[in-house]
Design an enzyme around this catalytic site. Structure first.
Site, mmCIF file in Angstrom:
data_model
loop_
_atom_site.group_PDB
_atom_site.id
_atom_site.type_symbol
_atom_site.label_atom_id
_atom_site.label_comp_id
_atom_site.label_asym_id
_atom_site.label_seq_id
_atom_site.Cartn_x
_atom_site.Cartn_y
_atom_site.Cartn_z
ATOM 1 N N HIS A 241 0.845 -1.200 0.000
ATOM 2 C CA HIS A 241 0.000 0.000 0.000
ATOM 3 C C HIS A 241 0.875 1.242 0.000
ATOM 4 O O HIS A 241 1.532 1.549 0.991
ATOM 5 C CB HIS A 241 -0.929 -0.024 1.217
ATOM 6 C CG HIS A 241 -1.816 1.167 1.292
ATOM 7 N ND1 HIS A 241 -2.835 1.381 0.386
ATOM 8 C CD2 HIS A 241 -1.828 2.234 2.129
ATOM 9 C CE1 HIS A 241 -3.444 2.521 0.679
ATOM 10 N NE2 HIS A 241 -2.850 3.060 1.730
ATOM 11 N N ASP B 102 0.967 5.121 -0.206
ATOM 12 C CA ASP B 102 0.225 6.388 -0.155
ATOM 13 C C ASP B 102 0.948 7.437 -0.992
ATOM 14 O O ASP B 102 2.120 7.710 -0.736
ATOM 15 C CB ASP B 102 0.143 6.894 1.291
ATOM 16 C CG ASP B 102 -0.751 6.021 2.142
ATOM 17 O OD1 ASP B 102 -1.904 5.794 1.743
ATOM 18 O OD2 ASP B 102 -0.289 5.546 3.207
ATOM 19 N N ASP C 271 -7.849 1.321 2.013
ATOM 20 C CA ASP C 271 -7.531 2.310 3.051
ATOM 21 C C ASP C 271 -8.446 3.540 3.122
ATOM 22 O O ASP C 271 -8.436 4.226 4.134
ATOM 23 C CB ASP C 271 -6.065 2.752 2.911
ATOM 24 C CG ASP C 271 -5.499 3.309 4.213
ATOM 25 O OD1 ASP C 271 -6.048 2.982 5.276
ATOM 26 O OD2 ASP C 271 -4.517 4.076 4.171
ATOM 27 N N ASP D 193 1.520 -1.254 4.509
ATOM 28 C CA ASP D 193 2.002 0.014 3.960
ATOM 29 C C ASP D 193 3.463 -0.098 3.518
ATOM 30 O O ASP D 193 4.307 -0.537 4.290
ATOM 31 C CB ASP D 193 1.907 1.119 5.028
ATOM 32 C CG ASP D 193 0.463 1.445 5.374
ATOM 33 O OD1 ASP D 193 -0.453 0.819 4.783
ATOM 34 O OD2 ASP D 193 0.253 2.307 6.243
ATOM 35 N N HIS E 61 -6.467 9.444 -0.343
ATOM 36 C CA HIS E 61 -7.164 9.390 0.946
ATOM 37 C C HIS E 61 -6.379 9.958 2.127
ATOM 38 O O HIS E 61 -6.846 9.843 3.259
ATOM 39 C CB HIS E 61 -7.630 7.959 1.223
ATOM 40 C CG HIS E 61 -6.514 6.959 1.229
ATOM 41 N ND1 HIS E 61 -6.202 6.208 0.115
ATOM 42 C CD2 HIS E 61 -5.627 6.612 2.165
ATOM 43 C CE1 HIS E 61 -5.173 5.423 0.393
ATOM 44 N NE2 HIS E 61 -4.798 5.657 1.637
HETATM 45 ZN ZN LIG Z 1 -3.299 4.808 2.753
#
Ligand SMILES: [Zn+2]
Length: 1148
Positions: A167, A169, A281, A418, A562
């Site tokens: 994941h 971000d 998420d 993550d 997000h």
């Molecule tokens: Zn995230």
């Protein structure tokens, strides 16, 4: 009918005038012809005279175009109302139905017909049912004990798909670029090596923003490797969006745009398209996203962050896999297969089965000696011959328990977290140890389990096969998954408002991007048409502009992440996002200005591009990423100053245009007709009680045809000729100290209520605070209580306090805002607008009434400028209390796409009753509806009947333990803007089981559209030697009121990268609208009772050389065959209410 007849006569008269002037033009033309043949000598003088005449003709022609457009709109609109009145009379004869009014709105009946919410699971009912008691479930703390028999899989083996994922971000604790450099590029580099080593290995990837950045750095050989892995099905790109978007604050324009950006990138560079969605998420999930995914061709999706009590309920019912249907859709057209992850998180401890202490032992990244550990204090062990049996059975037990929560023996087990798989060794420990376990299962058929690495699509394909073989149907579900709680009373409703400054900036970029896309596409088409052979003007910077557009799409896309629009990133990351939004707004303005420049020129050969000396400038300046826009004062003289106004909406509108000038006496005329516009002059307040003596605000009413560029002349007028507003000032306990030598300022009578009115409404405000108290709709004469208050929420004294994600107020009620100093109240009265401004210590609140004809005067504009930087752990809300008897039901929108019913439940804590509001919320009873339309995303609640409250800003000193590691203290001077609309209703509001599906009224839709997409005002940068300009009027008439031109987006050339092609994505959204009242006065556009629409007629006089329906993200595989329209004469297509339709088009 008398008024109608008068109007018809009037319209007829104006029409005759238009015909006459056309005739006169022909005459003039003939005259010019005659003169030319008679006189031979002095050719140059002749030619210049001819030139002047042609100029005049051209101006006349333009006038007539404008006139004909307005005429056509008003005729169409008269025709629609006449038909409606006719129908109403017929209906009234046959029955006295309360729906007579509703039946008069044919378009809304279409929307009525498609709504039916009776079958399947309705999430609102689940909420009514659940006790929300949060008992301890044992190993699976938020769940229950799961038991099974060993022989359950004897007939049908358990099939496990272990799906490796990482994941990433695009910005959170670090910026997008820092994450990329430090982690992401290593993850993807290693992915290439490690997947190529063994064909049984798999990996899924979601964020195209990262993937495309990495791809740009790859050599050809590595690119081929990527393509091979994709083709072999070892690597799968899931969702394919630019980011894994937030689903609460994002507007559907931006949600779709970032999806399109990702999908088109995939198509261009990889030749693949996604089939499954992956949203593990985002903090709550919206059916608007599923609608877009389905429309983009995806079949399946996974979601994760759902309230723990809902997860538990779904797990018990075995409904964690379902068909997610739109609330308003009675057909299965929009259904998508959705898998909800059952446990607390998407990390390894919470994905293999119900017991995290066991699952953590199968996260081999946490092997002793590596950097991560298991908080349950039992470490993983490397798989060896000695322990393999015990380890395999321990894992199988978790798989079997998890499988019990689903209807099929196919099991999805994600493997990741993550930013996982950075180091090469992590790939090795995970792949090697799991392969040993899988091999063990294979060698022991008596265990009846087949496990392997898989992609998401492999899982869903096998699931679908099993379901269809077994004849199992998945249940249908309607509703959304807000407001999310991950544990206890920790509801994630704080992020609906966190960093509101940037939530507003997001929507400003969105509106600027849409306006620029539309004007740029129209301009390119005109320019190609003008030059012939698809050529562009020689020095037109088409590539530069297209790069600006692409960068803006991507920056807006990035901000939908997000942790971006949610306001949940670290301070420096917020600055990075803000700077990107800010730069994109500036760059888009350049594109908008030069597109307008070319379109306005009468003589196109005069076009020259010079970025250092642009022909047009915007009328305001944004100084920094965290500053509010400031109007640039215009210097006026006797020579006209040019103002150019772009109407980004595809409907005719009257708008008040506001500019700042250096004189008290100004005059505005329509440059074409010479018609003076209604205007007023007001003060520019340098301080609350001191008006500027150099700058003044000039407001005038502009009539803007659809998608037009209209030119106005502003000149200095004779002294005293302009209409100056009058001020009334009141400040209790302090004599008025307001200084203004130019305006009449009087002191308010003590205790006399403040009141304003226009043709449609009258309002009364408190003389103490200036805040709204009552509102009367003048047509019905009914006075309603509509009271505005401001309140503070604090945070709890318990250990866990409010932060960027969480809203954890104390047990006490919100505290009414009070200040030691009484507010300064200023009432402005003028012919264009009147308003009441209350200046408090922490905010300036203003309610304004526009004195406009038609519907634009039906709502009340509310604006707040908030500054809570002096506060500690406080949140400021604006509450509107009315006499609407809505019980505990209210409606808030999901992503600006649809309305969702909400129920305020006493069994839930206060913070659970707050919901996201992207653009609208309303309360209603059988006789009235009060709608709050918003230009930015915020948290909304209706805690008691008649109330609506929005959270304006929050300042929180501490972290809320969700990984961010900081509070929210970077507050700014923040603006928010609304329209408050009270409407009478006739009938409606009946609820027959389940949740009723409601839409905004047509009037509310138009009001919201105009609020979110204001006109763009430009000025010429200098006054000297202006070339001849003419207005740009691309459409003959308005699009129907219920058809929204969502975008007209120029697509990238398939051959030449970074170059605009001739193809555009034409996106139309037909809105569903409420049936309970017809707007009075009628709207300046029509609507049709049919789903079928003639596209040529709709966009006339624009011609489409080709037009093909496509998927929502314009992937070529979704294009309908070109032959589809060849059989028929015209291009008739279906536009269903609520649906977005996408077309690949070439404008002639
Ligand atoms: Zn995230």
């Amino acid at each position: 009918m008398k008024r109608g007849q008068l109007l018809s006569v009037l319209v007829g008269g104006v029409f005759c005038l238009a015909v006459l002037s056309l005739y006169r033009m022909l005459e003039l033309m003939q005259g010019a012809e005659l003169q030319r043949s008679r006189e031979r000598p002095e050719v140059s003088e002749d030619l210049s005279r001819l030139q002047q005449k042609i100029d005049r003709l051209e101006r006349l022609l333009n006038n007539n175009n404008h006139l004909v457009a307005t005429l056509r709109d008003s005729l169409l609109h008269r025709k629609a109302s006449w038909e409606r009145e006719n129908r109403e009379q017929q209906v009234n004869v046959s029955s006295d139905s309360v729906h007579s009014q509703a039946d008069g709105l044919p378009g809304c009946r279409l929307a009525e017909e498609i709504k039916d919410g009776t079958n399947g699971v309705q999430l609102l009912d689940v909420y009514d049912l659940l006790p929300f008691d949060n008992p301890d479930g044992g190993a699976w703390k938020q769940g229950f004990e799961i038991s099974y028999h060993d022989n359950e899989w004897d007939q049908q083996s358990l099939e496990v798909f272990l799906v490796p994922h990482s994941h990433n971000d695009p910005g959170w604790l670090k910026t997008f670029d820092s994450y990329y450099q430090d982690q992401t590029r290593h993850i993807l580099d290693n992915m290439l090596i490690k997947l190529s080593e063994d064909s049984r290995r798999r990996m899924i990837w979601a964020e195209i923003s990262y993937f495309s950045k990495w791809w740009a750095e790859l050599d050809d050989q590595k690119r081929q490797m990527v393509k091979r892995l994709l083709k072999a099905g070892q690597l799968e790109l899931v969702t394919g969006g630019w980011v894994m978007a937030d689903e609460a604050n994002s507007h559907y324009f931006a949600l779709l745009d970032q999806l399109m950006e990702g999908h088109l990138w995939m198509q261009r560079h990889l030749g693949v398209q996604p089939s499954s969605g992956w949203a593990i998420d985002p903090f709550g999930h919206s059916p608007s996203m599923t609608y877009l995914l389905k429309g983009a061709g995806l079949q399946n999706m996974v979601i994760q962050r759902v309230h723990y009590a809902v997860k538990k309920h779904f797990a018990r019912q075995q409904t964690l896999e379902f068909l997610w249907r739109q609330s308003w859709d009675s057909s299965p057209r929009s259904d998508i297969t959705c898998h909800m992850m059952p446990f607390y998180s998407y990390d390894v401890p919470h994905t293999c089965g119900p017991n995290p202490a066991v699952c953590c032992q199968f996260d081999f990244h946490r092997l002793p000696g590596r950097r991560v550990v298991c908080p349950w204090r039992i470490s993983p062990q490397p798989i060896t011959e000695q322990n393999i049996k015990e380890r395999a059975l321990l894992l199988l037990d978790q798989y079997r328990q998890k499988s019990h929560l689903f209807r099929s023996p196919v099991l999805l087990v994600p493997l990741g977290d993550d930013f996982r798989f950075v180091e090469s060794s992590e790939w090795d420990v995970q792949f090697q140890n799991y392969q040993k376990l899988f091999d063990y299962f294979d060698q022991h058929p008596e265990l009846h389990v087949k496990a392997r690495f898989g992609t998401l699509s492999e899982y869903f394909r096998t699931l679908q096969d099993h379901l269809s073989t077994a004849g199992t149907n998945l249940p249908t579900l309607r509703g959304d998954f807000f407001t999310y709680a991950d544990r206890d009373d920790h509801y994630w409703s704080g992020y609906f408002t966190s960093r509101p400054f940037y939530k507003r900036l997001d929507r400003i970029l969105e509106a600027t991007l849409r306006a620029t896309e539309v004007l740029f596409s129209l301009m390119l088409a005109e320019m190609r048409h003008f030059h012939g052979n698809g050529q562009l003007a020689a020095d037109f910077p088409a590539v530069d502009h297209f790069l600006h557009l692409t960068a803006a799409r991507r920056n807006l896309g990035l901000f939908q992440h997000h942790d971006a629009v949610t306001g949940t990133a670290r301070d420096p990351v917020v600055v990075d996002y803000g700077t990107r939004l800010f730069h994109s707004i500036l760059n888009l303005r350049q594109v908008l200005q030069s597109s307008a420049h070319w379109l306005l020129l009468s003589d196109k050969s005069q076009y020259h591009h010079d970025q250092s000396k642009p022909f047009l400038l915007m009328d305001d300046v944004i100084a920094a990423h965290d500053a509010l826009p400031q109007k640039t004062p215009l210097t006026l003289s006797d020579k006209p100053r040019l103002l150019v106004v772009f109407n980004p909406s595809a409907q005719l509108r009257s708008s008040v245009i506001s500019v700042v000038v250096d004189t008290l006496d100004a005059r505005v005329v329509d440059a074409e007709t010479g018609r003076p516009m209604a205007a007023q002059i007001s003060a520019v307040w340098e301080e609350p009680s001191r008006a500027s003596s150099e700058a003044f605000q000039l407001d005038f009413v502009a009539e803007l045809p659809p998608l037009s560029l209209v030119i106005y002349h502003v000149t200095k007028a004779s002294v005293g000729s302009a209409h100056r507003v009058q001020y009334t000032i009141s400040r209790h306990g302090d004599p008025s100290a307001v200084k203004s030598k130019h305006f009449q300022v009087s002191e308010a009578e003590v205790d006399a209520p403040l009141s304003l009115s226009n043709k449609h409404i009258q309002i009364w405000s408190s003389s103490e605070s200036g805040l709204l108290q009552k509102l009367c709709l003048l047509q019905s004469g009914l006075v309603h209580k509509v009271q505005v208050q401001f309140l503070w929420y604090g945070t709890t004294t318990k250990q866990d306090k409010s932060g960027a994600y969480l809203f954890l107020p104390g047990p006490e009620e919100a505290q009414l805002y009070s200040s030691s100093e009484p507010p300064l109240i200023r009432v402005t009265r003028g012919p264009v607008f009147s308003d009441i401004t209350s200046r408090f210590k922490h905010f300036t609140h203003r309610v304004r009434l526009y004195h406009l004809e038609g519907h634009a005067g039906r709502s009340l504009e509310i604006s707040n400028i908030v500054d809570i930087r002096s506060e500690v752990n406080r949140e400021l809300v604006m509450r509107i209390t009315s006499d609407v008897a809505n019980g505990n039901r209210f409606f808030s929108d999901l992503n600006g796409f649809q309305m969702q019913q909400r129920r305020t439940l006493a069994k839930l804590p206060l913070q659970a009753n707050f919901y996201p509001m992207t653009s609208a919320a309303f309360v209603q009873d059988s006789s009235s509806r009060l709608s709050l339309l918003a230009a930015q995303s915020q948290a909304v609640a209706s805690l008691r009947p008649g109330e609506l409250e929005v959270v304006l800003d929050r300042r929180l000193q501490q972290d809320d333990n969700r990984g961010l590691g900081q509070g929210v203290t970077d507050n700014k001077l923040t603006a928010s803007l609304y329209q408050l609309l009270l409407e009478d209703r006739r009938g409606g509001a009946q609820e027959v089981g389940g949740a009723s599906v409601e839409h905004l009224s047509l009037l509310a839709h138009m009001t919201s559209l105009f609020l979110c997409h204001p006109p763009h005002t430009m000025v010429t940068s200098s006054n000297s030697q202006l070339p001849r300009l003419r207005p740009f009027l691309p459409l003959r008439s308005s699009l129907p009121c219920d058809v929204h031109l969502l975008n007209l987006r120029t697509l990238e050339d398939t051959q030449e990268a970074d170059t605009p092609s001739q193809e555009v994505a034409l996106l139309l959204h037909r809105k569903g609208f409420d049936c309970s009242s017809a707007p009075q006065p009628s709207l300046p556009c029509t609507w049709s009772p049919n789903e079928e629409v003639d596209m040529d007629d709709l966009f006339s006089p624009l011609q489409f050389r080709s037009l093909r329906r496509s998927g929502l993200t314009l992937l070529r595989e979704h294009d309908e065959p070109e032959s589809a329209w060849q059989q028929q004469q015209s291009r008739i297509t279906q536009l269903r209410p609520m649906e977005i339709s996408a077309f690949r088009a070439v404008i002639e």
